[in-house]
Design a protein around this motif. Structure first.
Motif, mmCIF file in Angstrom:
data_model
loop_
_atom_site.group_PDB
_atom_site.id
_atom_site.type_symbol
_atom_site.label_atom_id
_atom_site.label_comp_id
_atom_site.label_asym_id
_atom_site.label_seq_id
_atom_site.Cartn_x
_atom_site.Cartn_y
_atom_site.Cartn_z
ATOM 1 N N THR A 32 -20.698 67.828 9.400
ATOM 2 C CA THR A 32 -21.257 67.549 8.074
ATOM 3 C C THR A 32 -22.700 68.016 7.972
ATOM 4 O O THR A 32 -23.095 68.647 6.981
ATOM 5 N N GLN A 35 -22.810 71.866 7.799
ATOM 6 C CA GLN A 35 -22.390 72.349 6.483
ATOM 7 C C GLN A 35 -23.469 72.117 5.432
ATOM 8 O O GLN A 35 -23.734 72.989 4.601
ATOM 9 N N ASN A 93 -20.495 69.593 -0.905
ATOM 10 C CA ASN A 93 -20.066 70.415 -2.041
ATOM 11 C C ASN A 93 -20.216 71.887 -1.681
ATOM 12 O O ASN A 93 -21.292 72.468 -1.785
ATOM 13 N N SER A 148 -14.533 76.239 0.100
ATOM 14 C CA SER A 148 -13.736 76.024 1.311
ATOM 15 C C SER A 148 -13.387 77.323 2.024
ATOM 16 O O SER A 148 -13.066 77.318 3.210
ATOM 17 N N ASP A 197 -13.126 69.924 4.637
ATOM 18 C CA ASP A 197 -13.786 69.086 3.638
ATOM 19 C C ASP A 197 -14.463 67.914 4.348
ATOM 20 O O ASP A 197 -13.815 66.969 4.797
#
Length: 300
Positions: free
Chosen positions: A47, A50, A133, A136, A129
């Motif tokens: 996370t 990303q 936001n 993908s 995911d």
């Protein structure tokens, strides 16, 4: 795993044959593979990774507005331009110096790097995911950055050792600029660019080992003071830039505050210094890898 690069020249000061060991080149390929895996593992599979990567891509819109559309269009041309320049240089060196083997290996490495990038990009699963936001669709590694970096690497492989320090720095700078352009134009995230650099470096290291062993008569280092392109300044500049951007990346990383931050350029700057640090770090490593083993020592 070792061989001797025989270099014969008559006279009392004949150079001693340089020993070309395979392990530094093989170690370089392992490091490059690790770079690709770590880039994917952190920036795609976590996370935090990303968020950092996507924030840099979003903030790139600020830079794009400031430099203007025309400047962005110039940046768009960098990857393709690098290929044209590389083809011209490789053809010139090949015809002038008859380095057919080196040219073939350089082109093969360039092709393998670009093919690998496309295979990796299509073979990896979509970005998971993780609550960030983001699109993908997997975009790692960057095809544009691979194209620019592999073109620079092709030139680096065919020129003689006395030209390699300058060729590495100029080519590395061109690849870094092309990589930053893909970020500013919001085509790719910073991790995509870094992964592309590692892919190119992997194939360059493999090709370099064969180039060094198959062309012992011209792969001879005459010293940093024998030619302007061999000056220590080229390697020193790459080292300083890699070090400074590494420190800057560490400081910026500590300052990034994660979701909810009101940052407008911090993540973009972090992405830029990542690209610059990896680009010049690999430039430095490549220069040392292809010059240190062939330093000519004269018998007294």
């Amino acid at each position: 795993m070792n061989t001797h690069a025989a270099f014969h020249r008559p006279g009392p000061h004949a150079p001693v044959a340089a020993r070309i060991a395979a392990w530094p080149f093989l170690a370089a390929t392992i490091i490059c593979l690790a770079g690709v895996v770590l880039s994917y593992g952190f920036f795609v599979k976590t996370t935090a990774g990303q968020f950092i990567d996507e924030s840099a891509l979003v903030e790139a819109a600020v830079a794009r507005r400031r430099i203007g559309t025309q400047a962005a269009q110039v940046l768009d041309l960098l990857p393709a331009t690098s290929v044209v320049i590389a083809v011209i240089v490789v053809l010139f060196v090949t015809l002038a110096r008859r380095r057919w083997m080196a040219a073939g290996l350089a082109i093969a490495a360039m092709a393998a790097a670009n093919l690998s990038t496309q295979l990796i990009k299509s073979g990896l699963p979509d970005r998971p995911d993780l609550g960030v936001n983001t699109l993908s669709l997997n975009s790692l590694p960057s095809g544009h950055s691979t194209l620019a970096a592999s073109a620079a690497a092709a030139v680096f492989l065919v020129v003689s050792p006395r030209w390699r320090p300058a060729a590495a720095f100029v080519g590395g700078s061109y690849a870094v600029l092309a990589g930053i352009s893909t970020l500013i134009n919001q085509w790719h995230r910073p991790s995509d660019v870094m992964a592309a650099f590692f892919v190119v470096a992997f194939w360059t290291a493999l090709a370099a080992l064969v180039v060094m062993r198959s062309g012992p008569r011209w792969n001879v280092w005459l010293g940093s003071q024998m030619h302007w392109a061999s000056a220590r300044g080229w390697t020193a500049m790459a080292a300083v830039l890699a070090l400074l951007t590494g420190v800057a990346a560490a400081l910026l990383f500590r300052s990034l505050s994660g979701p909810g931050s009101d940052s407008t350029v911090s993540y973009l700057l972090f992405g830029v210094v990542e690209i610059v640090g990896v680009g010049y770090g690999l430039t430095l490593a490549g220069t040392l890898l292809l010059t240190l083993p062939v330093r000519r020592r004269n018998r007294r």
